[in-house]
Design an enzyme around this catalytic site. Structure first.
Site, PDB file in Angstrom:
ATOM      1  N   CYS A 454       0.832  -1.206   0.000  1.00  0.00           N
ATOM      2  CA  CYS A 454       0.000   0.000   0.000  1.00  0.00           C
ATOM      3  C   CYS A 454       0.867   1.257   0.000  1.00  0.00           C
ATOM      4  O   CYS A 454       0.443   2.313  -0.471  1.00  0.00           O
ATOM      5  CB  CYS A 454      -0.941  -0.003   1.203  1.00  0.00           C
ATOM      6  SG  CYS A 454      -0.109  -0.167   2.794  1.00  0.00           S
ATOM      7  N   HIS A 857      -1.197   1.097   7.527  1.00  0.00           N
ATOM      8  CA  HIS A 857      -1.712   1.076   6.156  1.00  0.00           C
ATOM      9  C   HIS A 857      -1.628   2.484   5.564  1.00  0.00           C
ATOM     10  O   HIS A 857      -1.777   3.473   6.278  1.00  0.00           O
ATOM     11  CB  HIS A 857      -3.167   0.598   6.172  1.00  0.00           C
ATOM     12  CG  HIS A 857      -3.809   0.553   4.816  1.00  0.00           C
ATOM     13  ND1 HIS A 857      -3.334  -0.219   3.786  1.00  0.00           N
ATOM     14  CD2 HIS A 857      -4.903   1.195   4.328  1.00  0.00           C
ATOM     15  CE1 HIS A 857      -4.103  -0.053   2.725  1.00  0.00           C
ATOM     16  NE2 HIS A 857      -5.063   0.803   3.031  1.00  0.00           N
TER      17      HIS A 857
END
EC number: 3.4.19.12
Length: 1042
Positions: A454, A857
């Site tokens: 990510c 994330h």
């Protein structure tokens, strides 16, 4: 009397005389006649009606029969009986065939004459059977129209019950056999009129008995889906479409598209024939049903049918635009077919050769209807040229032909394309299937997470949404090249044109991953971004050297050739590179220059350094909330990355000791702790400008060892962090500066100034600190206000020294052995400083969700901004403000720019912001960007991209007026376009196979699926149910707003 009449009509007397005598005969009908005389008169008049040699005889027959039947009704009832009518229908009349229309006309008139007689009921029962028999014999249009007239006037003759369904089905089949061989307008109009009568009859039956509708429509589909090559159903079936209730579209289309018994070949035939119906004049709603079926097939992902039909029929539909009666429907179908066919330019290019002649023809007639039509057509053409912009040779004539018509905005074009693609069609028609996995409603493509990637996905999406940079990358001619830039171009092209919901960037990931990044583990997105930009910059420098030394040879970009010229690039790198023509793309887009000036407070001697940077790392101001941490000044050691592109950041433990004590270094970005990048000497981009020594009266001094928090207790903004970054600093205590002039450590004043602003300003918020007590990195979760408008103070210096052109400052702050004082400002140099505030608009925000740099994330918010935004009007105000505040480096929180920003924020509701979260892309708003941390404490802005507002776009040379960059983006190379087209076809095939498999499963099991998908229950910064990799702890209900 019958003998007199018979002799009269066959005599040679003048016609006026005959008419007088006929009138006398008609008047005599009032007189009494016996049954035999009446029967003789009825027989004679019937013979005259059915076998009359001329219109006069037939007319006389009608007049006399009507008169005698009215006055002698019982006798006519006895004559016009069931046996007589049955004989007419089954055997005809003498030499007259039973299928002659005159017989039906005679029976029709006879029914009118005995309508009040009891025996008519027997005739109704007889005709209910006989009309069904007649329809099964497939009568010609004329006979069928006369039969429709009879049944319309005498609905009692229409078959009832089950026979009614059969009658409708047979009548549909009869219409399917209609043909008109004549090309004369009169005959064509008569044919259309006949067909209309029959279709109106069916409409009346459907209204009276709704149970007959669905079987009739099934018969229509059976006719048009027939694959029998010996039979071609008539286009006249189109006349039935206007009588089908539009409310039935959903039910019927779902029934057709999900019926496993309907084979692909049959569906293809049916769709092709429905498109042929567009040529039927006066038919209404044909285009509505064709488009509904196209959407229905897309909803169940039967893309093979759609591709075949579109390529087969697109030219026919386009040709229908020439005919006024069918033009509106044809244009509607053409628009849908073209706009939905987005995986390849093949369909559009089939009609491209015909566009110019059509446009010229309609422009020349000057009719208002033609002009309105051309406005719609040109909007469609612009959308298609925008989507497939790589064919200037094909589009130049079209652009010239439609130049006088309005061009839709880029936002409108994007909206039209995003709503029209097959993969964006509503799946409500196939509600038992799982959600269609096409592009989201945003029209943007996600990036598949390849295993904790990510950090790369969020950065790539931010770069892709940097419009000017994306366009420059796509415009590069890199055929035959295998460089990282080529792979980035490939990735950008797929993000722009793929039909997939999300693209898997495996090749690019392997090529761009820093060697020290462990695969499948979380990494720092800022460090990745720096490495990526540096690699791209270094490659381009090598290619420039290769190009200059081997101009006649093809430029190979393999690794071996790159290594061969690397040494030459290193030599050339030592010379200054300041002109735009010599800059690499990364320098042009992201490169700025930063000057660091240190003045000894004892002897007032100075040293300075000008370096290039691609991003600025902004530390948080010291505050009581983190009083146990020692804060380090990010500006004091702007670390120069190898290759000359410097990232102004906090120094690592091994860097310049003259600024801060390495033992107390804190708020160190993770990237500063990693290995250094590959490259060449750092003095490549040394500036020849000199720096004036700021006077004490014009400088606000800040001791960055003293805890302080900007704005009192309010939330700090990016402007505050930038102020802190640029604030002058007193170096004292452990941070004293070694002055060579004094030959000792001295207190000193350090100032930093931006002397050249980048097109895209990258700001990294240093959120990760090193806790020396526990030897772990911690994250600063402080909320930071993100201004939509950021004004960057830039101080340009104009030197009048004759030495300034040859003197360059090449101190490398990362070189521990090099002391800053070794490069002093030459004496006798005069210079003028020009300070101004350069306005920037927020382009994208990369957010980190989690509590540690090693976990969590990344996702990003972004929007499209080009250098020609309407908000450029604020620039003049900004420059005026800069002159008024030239005595200070600080940006005023309550400056006029705040008013401008507020105005822009008010307009944000109409602008597009997107949330890129790996595979998911959704619409969002600037308000969501601003409130992300206050709503989700672990989700904090980390990397920001701001776009400079220019009066002229740097890409203006490739404007749409040239016909080369029709959609604002450059045309793709053929190699790229072919790859995308191939992958799009593969994707559609995959989707179709998956849909068929799901349909089979749905047929044998109950429907069960999660309508919102897994990610819909997680926050935007979530990698799973707990979100952010940080261990949960938030209520997920409130997060669905994203």
């Amino acid at each position: 009397m019958d003998k007199i009449l018979e002799g009269l009509v066959s005599s040679s007397h003048p016609l006026p005389l005959k008419r007088v005598i006929v009138r006398k005969v008609v008047e005599s009908a009032e007189h009494w006649l016996d049954e035999a005389q009446c029967e003789a008169m009825f027989d004679l008049t019937t013979r005259l009606i059915l076998e009359g040699q001329d219109p006069f005889q037939r007319q006389v027959g009608h007049q006399v029969l009507e008169a005698y039947a009215r006055y002698h009704r019982p006798e006519f009832e006895s004559f016009f009986n069931k046996t007589f009518v049955l004989g007419l229908l089954q055997q005809g009349y003498h030499s007259l065939d039973r299928k002659d229309v005159a017989i039906l006309d005679y029976i029709h008139n006879g029914l009118k004459l005995i309508m009040s007689c009891p025996s008519v009921l027997d005739l109704f029962s007889l005709l209910q059977v006989e009309v069904l028999r007649m329809v099964c014999e497939r009568p010609e249009p004329q006979l069928c129209a006369r039969l429709s007239d009879l049944l319309t006037d005498f609905v009692q003759c229409i078959p009832k019950g089950k026979l009614s369904v059969t009658f409708c089905q047979q009548l549909v089949r009869t219409i399917g056999h209609f043909q008109c061989v004549s090309t004369q307008e009169k005959e064509l109009r008569e044919y259309v009129s006949q067909v209309t009568k029959v279709s109106n009859l069916l409409q009346n039956i459907w209204k009276a008995e709704p149970s007959t509708l669905l079987p009739s429509l099934q018969e229509v589909f059976a006719s048009i889906s027939s694959t029998d090559t010996s039979f071609e159903p008539s286009v006249a079936l189109a006349s039935l479409v206007q009588h089908i209730p539009l409310q039935m579209i959903t039910v019927l289309i779902r029934s057709l598209t999900t019926d496993p018994n309907v084979k692909d070949a049959s569906m293809t035939q049916a769709l092709c024939r429905m498109i042929d119906w567009l040529s039927w004049p006066l038919a209404q709603h044909v285009d509505t049903w064709v488009i509904a079926l196209l959407k229905g097939l897309a909803a169940v992902q039967k893309f093979t049918i759609l591709i075949d039909v579109t390529l087969l029929k697109i030219e026919l539909v386009f040709n229908r635009l020439w005919f006024p009666l069918v033009r509106p429907g044809a244009l509607a179908v053409l628009s849908h077919m073209l706009l939905s066919f987005q995986h390849s330019p093949e369909a559009f290019h089939l009609i491209v050769p015909h566009v110019v002649s059509l446009v010229h023809s309609f422009k020349s007639d000057g009719l208002p209807s033609s002009t309105a039509f051309l406005v719609q057509l040109t909007e469609l053409i612009h959308c298609m040229m925008y989507h497939y912009s790589g064919f200037p040779d094909l589009y130049e004539p079209i652009l010239e032909a439609i130049k006088d018509f309005p061009k839709p905005s880029e936002e409108k074009i994007k909206l039209i394309l995003s709503q029209s693609a097959w993969t964006s069609q509503s799946n409500s028609l196939a509600s038992c299937l799982s959600r269609l996995s096409g592009k989201s409603e945003t029209g943007k493509t996600g990036l598949i997470n390849l295993g904790n990637t990510c950090y790369m996905n969020s950065v790539i999406q931010a770069l892709f949404m940097a419009t000017d940079f994306r366009r420059q990358v796509l415009s590069l001619n890199l055929n035959g090249c295998n460089s990282l830039m080529k792979k980035l171009q490939h990735l950008f092209a797929f993000l722009a044109h793929t039909q997939r919901e999300a693209y898997a960037p495996r090749v690019f990931f392997e090529a761009s991953r820093p060697p020290w990044f462990t695969p499948r583990s979380q990494q720092d997105c800022s460090e990745y971004l720096r490495f990526l930009l540096d690699r791209l910059h270094e490659e381009e420098k090598i290619l420039k050297v290769q190009s200059s030394h081997k101009p006649s040879e093809s430029l190979g970009c393999n690794e071996t050739s790159l290594q061969k010229v690397a040494s030459k690039a290193a030599v050339l790198a030592e010379s200054p590179c300041t002109s735009d023509g010599e800059k690499t793309l990364i320098e042009k887009m992201f490169g700025g220059k930063l000057r660091t000036h240190i003045c000894c407070l004892n002897c007032r001697s100075t040293s300075q350094k000008v370096e290039a940077f691609t991003d600025l790392s902004l530390a948080f101001c010291p505050s009581s909330s983190v009083e146990n941490l020692s804060f380090q000044d990010p500006a004091s050691s702007a670390s120069t990355q190898d290759g000359g592109l410097m990232q102004a950041s906090v120094p690592g433990p091994s860097e310049e000791p003259g600024v801060y004590n390495p033992a107390t270094a804190a708020f160190v970005c993770d990237s500063a702790m990693n290995e250094r990048m590959l490259g060449s000497p750092s003095d490549e981009f040394c500036c020849t400008e000199n720096t004036c020594v700021p006077s004490e009266s014009s400088t606000i001094l800040v001791n960055k060892d003293v805890p302080q928090k900007p704005g009192g207790g309010s939330t700090p903004s990016v402007t505050d962090l930038l102020n802190y970054f640029l604030a002058p600093e007193i170096l004292t205590g452990d941070n004293q500066y070694y002055c060579e002039n004094c030959a000792s450590l001295q207190n000193a004043e350090k100032t930093m100034q931006i002397t050249e602003e980048p097109e895209y300003l990258i700001l990294t918020l240093l959120r990760f600190s090193y806790d020396q007590k526990y030897h772990v990195r911690r994250k600063i979760l402080d909320n930071v206000s993100l201004p939509l408008v950021l004004e960057l103070p830039v101080k340009r210096t104009t030197s009048f020294s004759s030495l300034s052109e040859s003197w360059s400052i090449d101190v490398d702050f990362t070189d521990v052995s090099e002391n800053l004082a070794k490069k002093l400002k030459p004496s006798g140099t005069e210079e003028t400083c020009c300070s101004r505030l350069v306005p920037y608009l927020l382009s994208s925000v990369v957010v980190h969700s989690g509590i540690s740099s090693e976990s969590g994330h990344y996702y990003s918010y972004a929007r499209n901004i080009t250098g020609t935004e309407s908000s450029y009007q604020m620039c003049h105000q900004s420059e005026t403000l800069a002159l008024a505040s030239s005595q200070s480096h600080f940006l005023e929180r309550n400056s006029p720019s705040a008013v401008i920003e507020q105005d822009l924020e008010n307009k944000e509701m109409s602008k597009e912001w997107f949330l890129f979260n790996d595979s998911r892309v959704t619409f969002t708003s600037f308000q969501s960007v601003q409130k992300i941390t206050s709503r989700f404490p672990k989700d904090t802005a980390y990397v920001l991209l701001y776009k400079k507002q220019n009066s002229t776009n740097g890409l203006s040379g490739n404007s749409s007026t040239s016909g080369l960059w029709v959609n604002g983006d450059p045309p793709l190379q053929k190699e790229l376009m072919d790859a995308i087209t191939k992958d799009n076809k593969l994707y559609l095939q995959e989707q179709e196979l998956n849909a068929r498999a799901r349909a089979l499963q749905a047929a044998s099991a109950s429907c069960s699926f999660r309508p919102n998908g897994f990610d819909d229950n997680d926050p935007p910064g979530s990698c799973g149910p707990t979100g952010g990799g940080g261990g949960g702890g938030f209520n997920t209900v409130g997060r669905l707003v994203f």
